[in-house]
Design a protein around this motif. Sequence first.
Motif, PDB file in Angstrom:
ATOM      1  N   PRO A  89      45.193  73.714  98.717  1.00  0.00           N
ATOM      2  CA  PRO A  89      44.344  72.888  99.589  1.00  0.00           C
ATOM      3  C   PRO A  89      44.601  71.400  99.340  1.00  0.00           C
ATOM      4  N   TYR A  90      44.528  70.622 100.391  1.00  0.00           N
ATOM      5  CA  TYR A  90      44.673  69.179 100.292  1.00  0.00           C
ATOM      6  C   TYR A  90      43.354  68.541 100.678  1.00  0.00           C
ATOM      7  N   LYS A  91      43.077  67.431 100.064  1.00  0.00           N
ATOM      8  CA  LYS A  91      41.901  66.653 100.409  1.00  0.00           C
ATOM      9  C   LYS A  91      42.328  65.555 101.369  1.00  0.00           C
ATOM     10  N   MET A  92      41.349  64.990 102.069  1.00  0.00           N
ATOM     11  CA  MET A  92      41.643  63.931 103.021  1.00  0.00           C
ATOM     12  C   MET A  92      42.443  62.826 102.341  1.00  0.00           C
ATOM     13  N   GLY A  93      43.547  62.433 102.962  1.00  0.00           N
ATOM     14  CA  GLY A  93      44.375  61.355 102.462  1.00  0.00           C
ATOM     15  C   GLY A  93      45.509  61.794 101.562  1.00  0.00           C
ATOM     16  N   GLU A  94      45.502  63.029 101.077  1.00  0.00           N
ATOM     17  CA  GLU A  94      46.584  63.520 100.231  1.00  0.00           C
ATOM     18  C   GLU A  94      47.780  63.892 101.107  1.00  0.00           C
ATOM     19  N   LEU A 113      52.043  65.581 101.027  1.00  0.00           N
ATOM     20  CA  LEU A 113      52.959  66.456 100.295  1.00  0.00           C
ATOM     21  C   LEU A 113      53.759  65.721  99.238  1.00  0.00           C
ATOM     22  N   ASN A 114      54.223  64.530  99.571  1.00  0.00           N
ATOM     23  CA  ASN A 114      55.099  63.792  98.654  1.00  0.00           C
ATOM     24  C   ASN A 114      54.346  62.778  97.798  1.00  0.00           C
ATOM     25  N   TYR A 124      55.412  74.093 110.107  1.00  0.00           N
ATOM     26  CA  TYR A 124      56.362  72.995 109.976  1.00  0.00           C
ATOM     27  C   TYR A 124      55.804  71.795 109.224  1.00  0.00           C
ATOM     28  N   VAL A 125      54.644  71.951 108.598  1.00  0.00           N
ATOM     29  CA  VAL A 125      54.071  70.823 107.867  1.00  0.00           C
ATOM     30  C   VAL A 125      54.483  70.811 106.399  1.00  0.00           C
ATOM     31  N   CYS A 126      55.381  71.707 106.006  1.00  0.00           N
ATOM     32  CA  CYS A 126      55.774  71.803 104.595  1.00  0.00           C
ATOM     33  C   CYS A 126      56.874  70.821 104.243  1.00  0.00           C
ATOM     34  N   GLY A 127      57.263  69.980 105.162  1.00  0.00           N
ATOM     35  CA  GLY A 127      58.286  68.987 104.869  1.00  0.00           C
ATOM     36  C   GLY A 127      59.654  69.624 104.701  1.00  0.00           C
TER      37      GLY A 127
END
Length: 129
Positions: A79-84, A86-87, A66-69
């Motif tokens: 992969p996401y880095k700290m602070g990134e 989705l939007n 459910y984290v896909c917005g």
Amino acid sequence: MGVEDLTILEEMWRDVDIVVNIATTTNFDERYDISLALNTFGAEHVYNFALKCSNMKFLLHVSTAYVCGEKSGLIMEDPYKMGETLNGEGGLDIYKEKQIIEDALSQLNHENASNETITLALKELGILR
């Protein structure tokens, strides 16, 4: 992670080289304080533990579906880095949310609210937030 013995912690920091975090709750009727503690601060605690591991090779954090917005269809996992986010906008200030919860709990305790009232109020707060 519940380990209080410093000797065991130091041994873990020395020996652990892979950490997999899958702890979460997907109960959409959960109290906001519990959801934030498990889903957000739990991940932060695991991350901070991994930072102290001198032989860390890999940290895998598995989140819920459910984290896909608001996206639908096939969603490629990048992969996401700290602070990134989705939007691309600023993320949620988790410490502000924690303070909001603490203030609500303080007010409810000041009013001598029952456990049932506290549970309902914190569920409603989660829906609101």
